[in-house]
Write a protein that holds these residues in place. Sequence first.
Motif, PDB file in Angstrom:
ATOM      1  N   SER A  13      23.497 -22.166 -20.381  1.00 49.95           N
ATOM      2  CA  SER A  13      23.535 -21.403 -19.221  1.00 49.95           C
ATOM      3  C   SER A  13      24.336 -19.958 -19.437  1.00 49.95           C
ATOM      4  O   SER A  13      24.841 -19.919 -20.617  1.00 49.95           O
ATOM      5  CB  SER A  13      24.629 -22.221 -17.987  1.00 49.95           C
ATOM      6  OG  SER A  13      25.872 -22.183 -18.748  1.00 49.95           O
ATOM      7  N   GLY A  14      23.975 -18.940 -18.456  1.00 47.06           N
ATOM      8  CA  GLY A  14      24.458 -17.821 -18.846  1.00 47.06           C
ATOM      9  C   GLY A  14      26.105 -17.814 -18.917  1.00 47.06           C
ATOM     10  O   GLY A  14      26.763 -17.179 -19.470  1.00 47.06           O
ATOM     11  N   THR A  15      26.612 -18.645 -17.848  1.00 49.53           N
ATOM     12  CA  THR A  15      28.170 -18.781 -17.893  1.00 49.53           C
ATOM     13  C   THR A  15      28.551 -19.331 -19.208  1.00 49.53           C
ATOM     14  O   THR A  15      29.741 -18.620 -19.696  1.00 49.53           O
ATOM     15  CB  THR A  15      28.588 -19.775 -16.891  1.00 49.53           C
ATOM     16  OG1 THR A  15      27.797 -19.713 -15.521  1.00 49.53           O
ATOM     17  CG2 THR A  15      30.005 -20.051 -16.534  1.00 49.53           C
ATOM     18  N   VAL A  26      28.893 -16.445 -21.751  1.00 47.22           N
ATOM     19  CA  VAL A  26      30.013 -15.436 -21.530  1.00 47.22           C
ATOM     20  C   VAL A  26      31.126 -16.269 -21.889  1.00 47.22           C
ATOM     21  O   VAL A  26      32.014 -15.300 -22.533  1.00 47.22           O
ATOM     22  CB  VAL A  26      29.986 -15.355 -19.900  1.00 47.22           C
ATOM     23  CG1 VAL A  26      31.072 -14.418 -19.588  1.00 47.22           C
ATOM     24  CG2 VAL A  26      28.741 -14.555 -19.535  1.00 47.22           C
ATOM     25  N   PHE A  85      30.168 -10.107 -11.543  1.00 45.44           N
ATOM     26  CA  PHE A  85      29.806 -11.658 -11.659  1.00 45.44           C
ATOM     27  C   PHE A  85      29.374 -11.838 -12.962  1.00 45.44           C
ATOM     28  O   PHE A  85      28.304 -11.503 -13.707  1.00 45.44           O
ATOM     29  CB  PHE A  85      28.470 -11.561 -10.593  1.00 45.44           C
ATOM     30  CG  PHE A  85      27.985 -13.220 -10.461  1.00 45.44           C
ATOM     31  CD1 PHE A  85      28.907 -14.204  -9.886  1.00 45.44           C
ATOM     32  CD2 PHE A  85      27.084 -13.720 -11.413  1.00 45.44           C
ATOM     33  CE1 PHE A  85      28.647 -15.502  -9.865  1.00 45.44           C
ATOM     34  CE2 PHE A  85      26.626 -15.055 -11.653  1.00 45.44           C
ATOM     35  CZ  PHE A  85      27.709 -16.021 -10.676  1.00 45.44           C
ATOM     36  N   HIS A  86      29.995 -13.015 -13.623  1.00 44.61           N
ATOM     37  CA  HIS A  86      29.720 -13.480 -14.922  1.00 44.61           C
ATOM     38  C   HIS A  86      29.494 -14.871 -15.082  1.00 44.61           C
ATOM     39  O   HIS A  86      29.598 -15.435 -16.050  1.00 44.61           O
ATOM     40  CB  HIS A  86      30.980 -13.031 -15.973  1.00 44.61           C
ATOM     41  CG  HIS A  86      30.717 -11.503 -16.036  1.00 44.61           C
ATOM     42  ND1 HIS A  86      30.021 -10.859 -16.783  1.00 44.61           N
ATOM     43  CD2 HIS A  86      31.832 -10.521 -15.617  1.00 44.61           C
ATOM     44  CE1 HIS A  86      30.410  -9.473 -16.731  1.00 44.61           C
ATOM     45  NE2 HIS A  86      31.608  -9.543 -16.073  1.00 44.61           N
ATOM     46  N   GLY A  87      29.571 -15.707 -14.042  1.00 42.11           N
ATOM     47  CA  GLY A  87      29.394 -16.960 -13.965  1.00 42.11           C
ATOM     48  C   GLY A  87      30.681 -17.762 -12.939  1.00 42.11           C
ATOM     49  O   GLY A  87      31.065 -17.084 -12.192  1.00 42.11           O
ATOM     50  N   GLU A 130      28.781  -5.597 -16.797  1.00 39.41           N
ATOM     51  CA  GLU A 130      27.307  -5.647 -16.488  1.00 39.41           C
ATOM     52  C   GLU A 130      26.752  -4.226 -16.506  1.00 39.41           C
ATOM     53  O   GLU A 130      27.520  -3.503 -16.033  1.00 39.41           O
ATOM     54  CB  GLU A 130      27.140  -6.353 -15.068  1.00 39.41           C
ATOM     55  CG  GLU A 130      27.554  -7.682 -14.980  1.00 39.41           C
ATOM     56  CD  GLU A 130      27.790  -7.919 -13.414  1.00 39.41           C
ATOM     57  OE1 GLU A 130      26.607  -8.618 -13.035  1.00 39.41           O
ATOM     58  OE2 GLU A 130      29.021  -7.929 -13.199  1.00 39.41           O
ATOM     59  N   GLU A 132      24.952  -9.237  -8.858  1.00 35.02           N
ATOM     60  CA  GLU A 132      25.304  -9.920  -7.520  1.00 35.02           C
ATOM     61  C   GLU A 132      26.073  -9.109  -6.511  1.00 35.02           C
ATOM     62  O   GLU A 132      26.110  -9.359  -5.384  1.00 35.02           O
ATOM     63  CB  GLU A 132      26.226 -11.114  -7.921  1.00 35.02           C
ATOM     64  CG  GLU A 132      25.471 -12.077  -8.912  1.00 35.02           C
ATOM     65  CD  GLU A 132      24.314 -12.692  -8.222  1.00 35.02           C
ATOM     66  OE1 GLU A 132      24.409 -13.302  -7.242  1.00 35.02           O
ATOM     67  OE2 GLU A 132      23.293 -12.445  -9.057  1.00 35.02           O
ATOM     68  N   ASP A 146      27.142  -7.942 -20.330  1.00 31.62           N
ATOM     69  CA  ASP A 146      26.434  -9.187 -19.875  1.00 31.62           C
ATOM     70  C   ASP A 146      24.930  -8.672 -19.295  1.00 31.62           C
ATOM     71  O   ASP A 146      24.983  -8.256 -18.120  1.00 31.62           O
ATOM     72  CB  ASP A 146      27.413  -9.783 -18.587  1.00 31.62           C
ATOM     73  CG  ASP A 146      26.688 -11.054 -18.113  1.00 31.62           C
ATOM     74  OD1 ASP A 146      25.585 -11.291 -18.449  1.00 31.62           O
ATOM     75  OD2 ASP A 146      27.608 -11.728 -17.431  1.00 31.62           O
ATOM     76  N   VAL A 183      22.809 -10.933 -18.768  1.00 26.21           N
ATOM     77  CA  VAL A 183      21.886 -12.109 -18.516  1.00 26.21           C
ATOM     78  C   VAL A 183      20.867 -11.870 -17.019  1.00 26.21           C
ATOM     79  O   VAL A 183      19.666 -12.642 -17.232  1.00 26.21           O
ATOM     80  CB  VAL A 183      23.197 -13.222 -17.845  1.00 26.21           C
ATOM     81  CG1 VAL A 183      22.438 -14.330 -17.114  1.00 26.21           C
ATOM     82  CG2 VAL A 183      23.833 -13.715 -18.950  1.00 26.21           C
ATOM     83  N   GLN A 184      21.453 -10.970 -16.339  1.00 27.96           N
ATOM     84  CA  GLN A 184      20.441 -10.535 -15.158  1.00 27.96           C
ATOM     85  C   GLN A 184      19.692  -9.439 -15.294  1.00 27.96           C
ATOM     86  O   GLN A 184      18.333  -9.331 -15.188  1.00 27.96           O
ATOM     87  CB  GLN A 184      21.035 -10.602 -13.932  1.00 27.96           C
ATOM     88  CG  GLN A 184      20.273 -10.415 -12.847  1.00 27.96           C
ATOM     89  CD  GLN A 184      21.064 -10.492 -11.242  1.00 27.96           C
ATOM     90  OE1 GLN A 184      20.466  -9.960 -10.394  1.00 27.96           O
ATOM     91  NE2 GLN A 184      21.735 -11.557 -11.166  1.00 27.96           N
ATOM     92  N   LYS A 240      19.103 -16.810 -18.080  1.00 27.01           N
ATOM     93  CA  LYS A 240      18.071 -16.633 -17.112  1.00 27.01           C
ATOM     94  C   LYS A 240      16.661 -16.381 -17.754  1.00 27.01           C
ATOM     95  O   LYS A 240      16.100 -17.589 -18.298  1.00 27.01           O
ATOM     96  CB  LYS A 240      18.480 -15.429 -16.275  1.00 27.01           C
ATOM     97  CG  LYS A 240      19.661 -15.777 -15.390  1.00 27.01           C
ATOM     98  CD  LYS A 240      19.872 -14.956 -14.126  1.00 27.01           C
ATOM     99  CE  LYS A 240      20.898 -15.620 -13.478  1.00 27.01           C
ATOM    100  NZ  LYS A 240      22.241 -14.930 -13.105  1.00 27.01           N
TER     101      LYS A 240
END
Length: 412
Positions: free
Chosen positions: A106-108, A111, A142-144, A194, A199, A227, A229-230, A256
């Motif tokens: 997962s992204g979390t 991180v 937002f990082h998880g 980010e 988010e 980050d 991820v998105q 993701k």
Amino acid sequence: MGKTPLEFIARESLLGAHNYMPLDVVLSRGEGVWVWDVNGVRYLDCLSAYSAVNQGHCHPKIMQAMAEQARKLTIASRAFYSDQLALFYEDVAELFGARQVLPMNSGTEAVETAIKCVRKWGYETRAIPEDKAEIIVCADNFHGRTITIVGFSTDPGKRRGFGPFAPGFRIVPFGDFAAFAAAVTPNTVAFLVEPIQGEAGVNIPPPGYFAKVRALCSEKNIALVLDEVQTGLGRTGKLLAQEHEGIKADVTILGKALSGGFYPVSAVLADNDVLSVLRPGEHGSTFGGNPLACATARAALRVLVEEGMIENAQIQGAYFKAALESIGAGCMKEVRGRGLMLAVELHPDAGGARAYCEELARRGVLAIDAHQHVIRLSPPLVIEREQADWAVERIAAVLRNPLSPLAGRGLG
Ligand SMILES: *Cc1c(COP(=O)(O)O)cnc(C)c1O
């Protein structure tokens, strides 16, 4: 088996934890930018599973690569070598220019992995006193969802009731270089941020912010951890959003869309020696880097590049954004975004974005609200101009007509 959407919804809420508040749409099929519900009603997906399906739903080439690997070997664990992991490393290192790669799920988790590594790197290379490492993060991040990560969230809804939290984080406003510089101490090992806050409602930093951050991090030997991820993997019209800023992070976090939405695959990419601090047994994951994940991710990266999805995100993103701006409805405060990471912010008196998203769903466009007044729009990167027109037509109809049929829900 229940047949109507309402039956599925009722059955879900009977047994499941209520940690989400989904729109009343029950999906059963997807292809490209489209998804269908259990009644066969078609929707244009403007969420893309929070950018996990940048490549479009059920991309046939990713599906084929995954199925082929699933027939051969799905998991070996990292207790043994597999014939897929090196190939994944090579593809990732070449595409992103990374020096070292660490695969997670997962992204979390990625991180968390980055946090562990920059701390250890700080202790080993910077002689920071034990347990004194500090990481700077941004407000509205937002990082998880792990305890460590929600511990430095500024959103009460994400952290309330979950303490006690891990120390070692300093929070500064996003996009404010002076605040960042003022928060740096001799114990600062990293800045985790980010490139665009997704988010939080698609917050874009002021021009030059990241160039100054990059320079200060280099000067003070602070690891710049982005980050992505998105924002990564074509979402903003570049392979990585950091390219818009003309910088390269020391550590880049991906997740993701790394698997095209088929499977949880994340990775930490290092451009410096942050990952070399790990020795056998110090970090791991049963599923991280498994053959199925590697084969799926390689196919997901291949189609992203070979099928021109990144360029398409730039072209269609610019088109989509201009079309949204031209709607010019009274409830609209601002349209912003990069590539196909777009958002429409509504005026506070418009009654909240959620009701607009509900009305959009009734008209065949799936989008979700962020931070109360923002409608996020991030369709798969394979979207075509006619499909963008189709979506904008419906978005315009909803935004221009806030009194009806929304009036009954407290709008207007
Ligand atoms: C979604 C997201 C995460 C968390 O990823 P999960 O796969 O949900 O654990 C981390 N950072 C950012 C920027 C994200 O958008």
